[in-house]
Scaffold this active site. Structure first.
Site, PDB file in Angstrom:
ATOM      1  N   GLY A 167       0.812  -1.210   0.000  1.00 26.89           N
ATOM      2  CA  GLY A 167       0.000   0.000   0.000  1.00 26.89           C
ATOM      3  C   GLY A 167       0.843   1.257   0.000  1.00 26.89           C
ATOM      4  O   GLY A 167       1.867   1.349  -0.673  1.00 26.89           O
ATOM      5  N   GLY A 168       0.427   2.221   0.805  1.00 25.50           N
ATOM      6  CA  GLY A 168       1.159   3.489   0.862  1.00 25.50           C
ATOM      7  C   GLY A 168       2.581   3.339   1.343  1.00 25.50           C
ATOM      8  O   GLY A 168       3.438   4.190   1.049  1.00 25.50           O
ATOM      9  N   GLY A 401      20.293  12.519 -31.996  1.00 19.72           N
ATOM     10  CA  GLY A 401      19.926  13.038 -30.684  1.00 19.72           C
ATOM     11  C   GLY A 401      20.486  12.219 -29.537  1.00 19.72           C
ATOM     12  O   GLY A 401      20.731  12.748 -28.450  1.00 19.72           O
ATOM     13  N   ALA A 402      20.702  10.925 -29.779  1.00 22.74           N
ATOM     14  CA  ALA A 402      21.263  10.085 -28.721  1.00 22.74           C
ATOM     15  C   ALA A 402      22.700  10.489 -28.424  1.00 22.74           C
ATOM     16  O   ALA A 402      23.142  10.433 -27.272  1.00 22.74           O
ATOM     17  CB  ALA A 402      21.187   8.616 -29.123  1.00 22.74           C
TER      18      ALA A 402
END
Length: 511
Positions: A167-168, A401-402
């Site tokens: 959970g949290g 771009g890489a």
């Protein structure tokens, strides 16, 4: 006084007893150690000092004769002789569930770590929020999360999950710098198998949903996976050999150790054929001190390698493309992996060494729709934001771009070197030739032979390191055997690097 001391001894014995012998036996039968046994294995022998050992709920809260300790052991000790603050949840008391007093103990030791400028290690073994405390338990989690965020980038925060973390509760480890898990005992999930099946129809086990392997190989939540609790805690100690105590300290230095083998081996590690794969770790092993690299996310996003090593005794953060997986392309997971590691190193004064062999970002509809643009931008942001010394070594391919993203001079690398095998271009030579000579190829008698010839010409004329050197984008072309001494020399030259940035509250990384 004797009576008072007897009373003190009784309280201490009661605190050390945890949830009682029966529950401790059950804990060990499930393959798990007790909270104090884990701290003893983590810390240097005899260095643990416990605080808040007598905390417990008052009978007026409805808890009756509540066990002492509130389900968590807190205090401090040493790892490799350096102070470390820590807490270890005790599953034998209320299932290690988090309530107001449990949280207050954790928050106190986190505050002490902040004030002392020392790392914090949390060993998680908890059933979640204490249901009987209602909203107070949720508020208690919030207090921990707020401190995780406040301490981020100030002192290293390490989470060790050695039991359920549901959970949290999962968000505290997620907010820390590194998360360790161990096979068969670690389980992290937002909702359990029953809720998952009810909501989605998927029938899964705890291990499939949130076991150690799932988070180490698929989700990327876990940075390190061990085969056992003891190995896991030993791995935490290994990591601390590379980490400073806080963001104003330098990482711990060590005596330089030559890598194994001969530097001549570097001449044959990287194939000259651009489409042939190889293991980039073989390059790293021949460059780093002792050939040692402590990999982070070793089982996640295998097309990138990140981790800690040393050069000349100095700690460095190493980032490398892995050509034997997806040809070293950058995809969504690799982008997240690299960007997060770069930002950690920058926060804690660890220089960055990047080994580049990247043909581009991974193409495909799935990557585009899942946000490769947004995720890829994280690498650009992380490198551009970083102010620690940054050095790049282009081993072979560096396209488009890489190339820019992988610590290029354009986004702020201090020094960029290349091996003679480097190919630096907007795109691969064959693709470029197909575009540039499209009409010629369409009318050629033998298009395949002509394409091969034009590709060779493009590679020789444009896609070589000397063109980038001529434009000042590469500082030098290295004989591969020079790589280690040149990097050590460059780190020494950049040791006192200073860089001013515009005043601002914070930037807005494309999360």
């Amino acid at each position: 006084m004797e009576q008072k001391l007897e009373q003190l001894a009784a309280w201490r014995a009661q605190s050390a007893a945890g949830g009682g012998e029966r529950r401790i036996t059950q804990q060990r039968a499930s393959g798990k150690g007790t909270a104090r046994e884990r701290l003893a294995a983590l810390l240097d022998p005899g260095t643990f000092t416990e605080i808040d050992s007598f905390v417990r709920q008052e009978p007026s809260t409805g808890a009756g004769d509540a066990p002492i300790g509130e389900g968590v052991v807190t205090g401090w000790g040493r790892i490799h002789g350096r102070p470390v603050f820590c807490y270890s949840q005790d599953f034998t008391i209320f299932g290690g569930s988090v309530g107001e007093l449990h949280s207050r103990k954790i928050c106190k030791v986190m505050d002490l770590a902040y004030r002392a400028g020392s790392p914090i290690v949390g060993i998680n073994d908890s059933g979640g929020a204490r249901i009987q405390e209602g909203v107070d338990a949720l508020g208690a989690y919030g207090e921990i999360f707020a401190r995780n965020a406040r301490l981020s980038g100030v002192v290293p925060q390490i989470s060790v999950v050695l039991g359920p973390c549901a959970g949290g509760a999962v968000y505290s480890p997620a907010l820390t710098d590194f998360t360790f898990v161990a096979d068969h005992v670690s389980k992290m999930f937002i909702t359990g198998p029953q809720v998952t099946k009810a909501a989605t129809g998927e029938d899964v086990t705890f291990e499939e949903l949130g076991g150690a392997a799932a988070h180490s190989t698929k989700s990327g939540v876990a940075h390190f996976r061990a085969r056992s609790e003891s190995e896991c805690l030993s791995m935490v100690r290994s990591l601390f050999a590379y980490l400073p105590s806080n963001n104003t300290d330098a990482p711990p230095a060590a005596e330089p150790v030559a890598p194994p083998g001969s530097p001549d081996e570097l001449l044959s590690v990287v194939p000259t054929a651009p489409n042939k794969g190889y293991d980039v770790r073989e390059v790293l092993r021949r460059v780093l001190d002792g050939g040692q690299l402590l990999e982070v996310h070793q089982e996640f996003a295998l097309n990138a390698v990140v981790g800690f090593g040393r050069l000349g005794g100095q700690v460095v953060g190493v980032i490398a493309n892995q050509p034997r997986v997806l040809a070293g392309c950058l995809d969504i997971d690799a982008s997240d992996k690299i960007a997060r590691f770069v930002r950690f190193c920058d926060a804690f004064n660890i220089p960055l060494i990047t080994f580049v062999d990247v043909p581009g970002f991974l193409p495909g509809v799935a990557q585009e729709h899942r946000g490769i643009i947004r995720h890829g931008a994280k690498i650009l942001y992380a490198y551009a934001e970083a102010t620690v010394p940054k050095i790049a070594v282009i081993l072979r391919k560096a396209y488009g771009g890489a190339y820019v993203a992988m610590s290029s001079r354009g986004i702020g690398s201090d020094l960029a070197f290349a091996w003679p095998t480097a190919e630096i271009a907007v795109m691969g030579p064959e693709g470029a030739a197909q575009i540039l000579y499209k009409n010629e190829l369409a009318h050629a008698a033998d298009p395949t032979a002509l394409l091969a010839e034009r590709t060779r010409e493009y590679r020789e004329r444009y896609a070589n390191p000397y063109v980038a050197c001529a434009r000042g984008m590469i500082d030098d072309v290295l004989d591969p055997r020079e790589t280690r001494p040149r990097l050590i020399d460059a780190l020494a030259a950049l040791a006192d690097k200073r860089e001013d940035r515009p005043p601002k509250k914070h930037g807005n990384i494309p999360l």
